[in-house]
Design a protein around this motif. Structure first.
Motif, PDB file in Angstrom:
ATOM      1  N   ALA A 151       0.811  -1.227   0.000  1.00 22.60           N
ATOM      2  CA  ALA A 151       0.000   0.000   0.000  1.00 22.60           C
ATOM      3  C   ALA A 151       0.843   1.276   0.000  1.00 22.60           C
ATOM      4  N   GLY A 152       1.953   1.256   0.705  1.00 21.17           N
ATOM      5  CA  GLY A 152       2.745   2.484   0.833  1.00 21.17           C
ATOM      6  C   GLY A 152       3.783   2.647  -0.258  1.00 21.17           C
ATOM      7  N   SER A 153       4.006   1.610  -1.026  1.00 16.33           N
ATOM      8  CA  SER A 153       5.072   1.716  -2.036  1.00 16.33           C
ATOM      9  C   SER A 153       4.642   1.073  -3.347  1.00 16.33           C
ATOM     10  N   GLY A 154       3.446   1.453  -3.771  1.00 14.56           N
ATOM     11  CA  GLY A 154       2.931   0.965  -5.046  1.00 14.56           C
ATOM     12  C   GLY A 154       3.223   1.954  -6.160  1.00 14.56           C
ATOM     13  N   VAL A 155       2.380   1.879  -7.187  1.00 15.28           N
ATOM     14  CA  VAL A 155       2.534   2.735  -8.359  1.00 15.28           C
ATOM     15  C   VAL A 155       1.161   3.332  -8.666  1.00 15.28           C
ATOM     16  N   CYS A 156       1.133   4.636  -8.942  1.00 14.92           N
ATOM     17  CA  CYS A 156      -0.156   5.263  -9.239  1.00 14.92           C
ATOM     18  C   CYS A 156      -0.188   5.714 -10.693  1.00 14.92           C
ATOM     19  N   PHE A 157      -1.393   5.898 -11.189  1.00 13.33           N
ATOM     20  CA  PHE A 157      -1.499   6.334 -12.579  1.00 13.33           C
ATOM     21  C   PHE A 157      -2.757   7.147 -12.810  1.00 13.33           C
ATOM     22  N   MET A 158      -2.727   7.907 -13.897  1.00 13.05           N
ATOM     23  CA  MET A 158      -3.921   8.621 -14.311  1.00 13.05           C
ATOM     24  C   MET A 158      -4.133   8.407 -15.801  1.00 13.05           C
ATOM     25  N   ALA A 159      -5.393   8.537 -16.217  1.00  8.95           N
ATOM     26  CA  ALA A 159      -5.720   8.450 -17.637  1.00  8.95           C
ATOM     27  C   ALA A 159      -6.529   9.686 -17.977  1.00  8.95           C
ATOM     28  N   ALA A 160      -6.190  10.289 -19.100  1.00  8.92           N
ATOM     29  CA  ALA A 160      -6.869  11.519 -19.491  1.00  8.92           C
ATOM     30  C   ALA A 160      -6.669  11.754 -20.979  1.00  8.92           C
ATOM     31  N   SER A 161      -7.392  12.714 -21.511  1.00 12.48           N
ATOM     32  CA  SER A 161      -7.245  13.053 -22.932  1.00 12.48           C
ATOM     33  C   SER A 161      -5.831  13.582 -23.152  1.00 12.48           C
ATOM     34  N   PRO A 162      -5.318  13.467 -24.389  1.00  9.86           N
ATOM     35  CA  PRO A 162      -3.975  13.996 -24.660  1.00  9.86           C
ATOM     36  C   PRO A 162      -3.858  15.466 -24.262  1.00  9.86           C
ATOM     37  N   ALA A 163      -4.896  16.259 -24.462  1.00 10.48           N
ATOM     38  CA  ALA A 163      -4.835  17.689 -24.105  1.00 10.48           C
ATOM     39  C   ALA A 163      -4.657  17.864 -22.600  1.00 10.48           C
ATOM     40  N   ASN A 164      -5.438  17.116 -21.811  1.00  6.42           N
ATOM     41  CA  ASN A 164      -5.305  17.223 -20.351  1.00  6.42           C
ATOM     42  C   ASN A 164      -3.939  16.725 -19.882  1.00  6.42           C
ATOM     43  N   LEU A 165      -3.491  15.617 -20.476  1.00  6.42           N
ATOM     44  CA  LEU A 165      -2.184  15.068 -20.068  1.00  6.42           C
ATOM     45  C   LEU A 165      -1.070  16.061 -20.353  1.00  6.42           C
ATOM     46  N   ALA A 166      -1.154  16.700 -21.504  1.00  8.60           N
ATOM     47  CA  ALA A 166      -0.110  17.668 -21.863  1.00  8.60           C
ATOM     48  C   ALA A 166      -0.109  18.828 -20.873  1.00  8.60           C
ATOM     49  N   GLY A 167      -1.299  19.325 -20.539  1.00  5.15           N
ATOM     50  CA  GLY A 167      -1.403  20.434 -19.581  1.00  5.15           C
ATOM     51  C   GLY A 167      -0.868  20.042 -18.224  1.00  5.15           C
ATOM     52  N   PHE A 168      -1.182  18.833 -17.810  1.00  7.47           N
ATOM     53  CA  PHE A 168      -0.723  18.352 -16.502  1.00  7.47           C
ATOM     54  C   PHE A 168       0.797  18.211 -16.496  1.00  7.47           C
ATOM     55  N   GLN A 169       1.322  17.598 -17.553  1.00  5.02           N
ATOM     56  CA  GLN A 169       2.772  17.339 -17.589  1.00  5.02           C
ATOM     57  C   GLN A 169       3.589  18.618 -17.657  1.00  5.02           C
TER      58      GLN A 169
END
Ligand code: PMP
Length: 425
Positions: A261-279
């Protein structure tokens, strides 16, 4: 026990009997805990092979040396894992560090301060903005809003998901609503899986909402089934594609309740536009995530077949605990009108609604008898349950015997608090 038809004398008598039972429970000096939505040690053990699994081979499939800097959106095999869990394309995925809550906090922060689609899209340019919060819900979602000064408005959860008539009416009426929290599968805490119709209607909210409205689709329990043939959650991204609203949904998940639980991996999925803005903003926070851990996870769980087999082992550990809670609730409260609950077939929680005005009293009685429950109100924004009804039960950490013991105490506390509140009325 039917409180509505009871005479005052009957109520007095029940109160005395229950107080007696309660006293003998107190005399046992119990020390039990149903507060924590976390895996038990037995579950954590299932993933101990992570330790040392790379055995000196630090190369990702494309040759990347995962020990080095870089790769802001994660390695390809971790993206594939995330895409399989969330049923999206790998081009729609970003893989991060150990906590999806961090990703969610960052996304809300970035959308508010900088905008996900340019400075004009920043929520802060619109004054005080609000999030829709289905209740009961996950307390840490609410704390994200509270921390960032975002107001929260609530909408009730039904057995099909949030009350969509209300959601649509509120969003239409109030353009200051720029976000909505959703735990669409085995919702925290009700255990509800959103119906196909709910998913379809959520995918269309962008058509009536603020142009920068975003649904935070926290699919933390996407693969956490407890039964064969589990309910299937409709694919939100596919629904968005159908309605041309891909930019309105941001999805999140992690391996926190799959591996460690404390040392896993997280992820998100979003449109390319949202991902670009986030990154674009993320790039000023970090040079890249822990790719070594991403690779360790990809080696432990290389495909969906491996993941499903792994989750079955979790289910075998958790299910008897869930059964104990549900059987105890049924035998204590079926037909009594003293409480309502869903029967989840996955996730980590069972949510119980007492009669109005009793939840705090139940939690206090239980605590005084040695059974810790999540504080009443925790499942509502600002910790305030207006009807003082909801209690979240989290049975994964204690043993089955302990869950059973705790539920016997819970039963007496609910009955005692209900009778006392009737007497006081
Ligand atoms: N979302 C929900 C709905 C949760 O119940 C939890 C854990 N309690 C989290 C997110 C936290 O996930 P993570 O460990 O990835 O931050």
């Amino acid at each position: 026990m039917n409180l509505d038809q009871a005479t005052p004398e009957q109520l007095q008598q029940w109160e005395a009997e229950l107080a007696n039972q309660y006293q003998s429970l107190q005399d046992q000096s119990l020390n039990l805990d149903l507060t924590r939505g976390k895996p038990s040690a037995e579950q954590l053990n299932l993933s101990d092979a992570l330790d040392g699994i790379l055995d000196g081979d630090y190369r990702a499939a494309d040759g990347t040396d995962v020990r080095n800097y870089g790769g802001l959106d994660g390695i390809q095999e971790a993206k594939q894992f995330a895409a399989d869990v969330l049923q999206v394309n790998t081009s729609e995925v970003l893989v991060g560090g150990n906590s999806s809550l961090t990703l969610m906090f960052q996304t809300v922060l970035f959308a508010h301060e900088f905008g996900l689609q340019g400075a004009d899209s920043a929520w802060k340019t619109q004054g005080k903005v609000k999030f829709l919060c289905p209740v009961p819900g996950y307390d840490r979602h609410f704390t994200v809003c509270e921390q960032l000064g975002i107001d929260m408005v609530t909408v009730p959860m039904l057995s099909t998901g949030p009350d969509m008539d209300q959601v649509e009416a509120m969003i239409k009426a109030d353009p200051q609503i720029v976000g909505m929290w959703c735990v669409p599968k085995y919702s925290n805490p009700t255990g509800v899986v959103y119906s196909d119709e709910t998913v379809e209607r959520i995918a269309q909210l962008a058509n009536i909402a603020n142009p920068y409205f975003r649904v935070f689709w926290d699919n933390a329990y996407a693969v956490h089934d407890l039964v064969e043939n589990p309910p299937e959650l409709a694919n939100i991204m596919d629904a968005c594609r159908k309605h041309n609203t891909e930019d309105s949904v941001l999805q999140f998940a992690s391996t926190s309740k799959i591996t460690h639980a404390g040392s896993g991996v997280c992820f998100m999925a979003a449109s390319p536009a949202n991902l670009a803005g986030f990154q674009q903003v993320l790039a000023s926070c970090t040079i890249g995530p822990d790719k070594v851990n991403q690779l360790r996870h990809a080696r432990l769980l290389p495909d969906m077949t491996a993941l499903r087999a792994h989750m079955k082992k979790h289910a075998a550990i958790i299910q008897p605990r869930f059964n104990s809670v549900l059987e105890n609730l049924s035998s204590a409260f079926d037909g009594t009108g003293l409480g309502t609950w869903e029967t989840p077939v996955g996730g980590y929680f069972i949510s119980f609604d007492t009669l109005p005005g009793c939840a705090q009293a139940v939690v206090k009685l239980a605590a005084d008898a040695g059974v810790k429950l999540t504080p009443a109100g925790a499942t509502f924004p600002y910790g305030k349950d207006p009807q003082d009804r909801n209690i979240r039960l989290a049975p994964t950490v204690p043993t089955v015997e302990e869950v059973d013991q705790a539920m016997k105490v819970f039963e007496v506390c609910v009955k005692l608090a209900s009778v006392r509140s009737k007497l006081a009325a």
